[in-house]
Design an enzyme around this catalytic site. Structure first.
Site, short mmCIF file in Angstrom:
data_model
loop_
_atom_site.label_atom_id
_atom_site.label_comp_id
_atom_site.label_asym_id
_atom_site.label_seq_id
_atom_site.Cartn_x
_atom_site.Cartn_y
_atom_site.Cartn_z
N THR A 229 0.79 -1.36 -0.03
CA THR A 229 -0.14 -0.06 -0.01
C THR A 229 0.74 1.22 -0.05
O THR A 229 1.92 1.23 0.60
CB THR A 229 -0.79 -0.07 1.42
OG1 THR A 229 -1.83 -0.89 1.00
CG2 THR A 229 -1.46 1.32 1.49
N ARG A 257 -13.74 -8.13 -0.62
CA ARG A 257 -13.07 -7.49 0.63
C ARG A 257 -12.56 -6.04 0.47
O ARG A 257 -12.01 -5.67 -0.39
CB ARG A 257 -11.69 -8.66 0.95
CG ARG A 257 -11.09 -8.20 2.23
CD ARG A 257 -9.94 -7.35 1.77
NE ARG A 257 -9.12 -7.45 3.23
CZ ARG A 257 -7.94 -6.57 3.07
NH1 ARG A 257 -7.88 -5.81 2.09
NH2 ARG A 257 -7.07 -6.49 4.19
N GLY A 283 -4.67 -5.45 6.95
CA GLY A 283 -5.93 -4.54 7.11
C GLY A 283 -6.93 -4.90 8.17
O GLY A 283 -7.50 -4.02 9.10
N1 ASP Z 1 -3.61 -2.17 4.71
C1 ASP Z 1 -3.77 -2.85 3.20
C2 ASP Z 1 -4.98 -3.56 3.33
O1 ASP Z 1 -5.27 -4.54 4.20
C3 ASP Z 1 -2.81 -3.65 2.67
C4 ASP Z 1 -1.57 -2.99 2.62
O2 ASP Z 1 -0.99 -2.25 3.55
O3 ASP Z 1 -0.75 -3.23 1.72
O4 ASP Z 1 -5.75 -3.68 2.36
#
Ligand code: ASP
Length: 363
Positions: A229, A257, A283
């Site tokens: 992310t 999701r 997440g």
């Molecule tokens: N936080 C993001 C999610 O769960 C994933 C990530 O940080 O890459 O969608």
């Protein structure tokens, strides 16, 4: 009448006399994901590519702030760079769902007004962070999902692309690997559950085994957990904070999701009274711990410093709950915090004098 105009004049002068100038405090902080990122599994080419990507994002965001742009505009500029780069799990290069699609989430929040905007599960918006900003500025809503969000973005003139634009071979292979590993992982979990063992050991978050790199695809993907992310928090010369996050979510995600990134208070939060926060990590844990708002609340209600509040949430609460990842945060004085409990986190910041630092590993 004379008295009234005098009072009015004084009030107007007062506004400008008291409007503090934060030019020497402008700050921009970015992350490009956290996870199993160690020196051992990093090649020099890969490290160079990530450093260049992060540096460009810092530079673009900083230019906006220097020219007197707002923190929201700076966050958008920095995130565009990372959304457009295939290296990061946002926009082009996003991870794949179990069905082989790219479904993107993004959010923005403005600390001055506490206004926020988010999009979730979108498949055709080239830069989801801009769609989140459009939701904030041009609608009466805070979050739009799926087809409706795409329709809205189109009506607002944002760039719409064919879903194939987001495809990268490396991420597709990552999906195939994740699917192939799935049975093993499930078996492993089942064993742990049957044995009643904790998934965490000695307060540390367990990570999957690492492997070396073999191909260009491995420039992007490493076996094991990696959350790619992207996020940005900024303080502008008007003293206003903003936070933004954009992601493809997690490889092999199913059933529509949605992660923490577009959920205000979980993966993204900003409040001029406290701080601006953007998160990256698993997440589900970040949603249940309302991570970004919890950091702000510790500052607001307990009077904690930014560093203490961010550490308390990421290094204690999240670790106890088994939530892997990290955050970037900035407060109104330009203090920066970037704690993470994973092995690494792509991160960096730039200050008003142009001094910048880009970091990847824990040490
Ligand atoms: N936080 C993001 C999610 O769960 C994933 C990530 O940080 O890459 O969608």
């Amino acid at each position: 009448m004379k008295k009234l105009s005098f009072t009015l004049l004084m009030a107007l002068c007062g506004v400008s006399a008291f409007a503090q100038d934060f030019s020497d405090k402008i700050t921009l902080v970015i992350h490009g994901g956290a996870g199993t990122i160690t020196r051992a599994n990093m090649s020099p080419e890969r490290e160079k590519a990530y450093r260049e990507g992060l540096d460009l994002a810092l530079q673009k965001g900083y230019e906006v702030l220097k020219k007197g742009g707002t923190s929201v505009q700076a966050v958008e500029a920095a995130i565009h760079v990372m959304e457009d780069s295939p290296l990061f799990n946002a926009g082009k290069g996003a991870v794949f769902t179990n069905e082989g699609k790219n479904e993107l989430d993004a959010a923005i929040m403005e600390g001055k007004t506490l206004k926020a905007g988010a999009v979730a599960g979108v498949t055709t918006i080239k830069n989801p962070i801009s769609a989140a900003i459009a939701v904030m500025d041009q609608s009466v809503h805070v979050m739009m999902a799926g087809r409706g969000a795409e329709q809205f973005a189109k009506e607002k003139g944002l760039e719409i692309v064919d879903p194939s634009y987001f495809y990268t071979e490396a991420r597709y292979k990552a999906l195939e690997r994740a699917k192939a590993q799935e049975k093993t992982e499930l078996d492993h979990n089942a064993k742990e559950e049957n044995g009643g063992k904790e998934k965490r050991e000695e307060g540390k978050v367990k990570t999957a085994p690492k492997t070396g790199f073999k191909s260009v695809e491995d420039l992007i993907f490493t076996e094991g957990k990696k959350f790619g992310t992207v996020g940005c928090v900024a303080l502008d010369k008007y003293g206003n904070l903003a936070a933004g996050t954009s992601t493809g979510g997690m490889t092999n995600k199913r059933y529509g999701r949605i992660g923490d990134a577009p959920i205000i208070g979980a993966g993204t939060y900003a409040n001029n009274a406290t701080c601006a926060v953007s998160a990256t990590g698993h997440g589900e844990y970040f949603i249940r711990s309302v991570v970004a708002h919890d950091i702000s609340a510790l500052m607001e209600y307990k009077g904690m410093s930014l560093a203490d509040a961010a550490n308390e949430v990421v290094m204690k609460k999240l670790v106890e709950r088994g939530g892997e990842g990290g955050v970037i945060a900035v407060d109104r004085n330009g203090n920066v915090a970037m704690p993470f409990n994973s092995e690494g986190m792509y991160r960096g910041y730039i200050k008003s004098d142009g001094k910048r630092e880009i970091l990847i590993y824990k040490d």
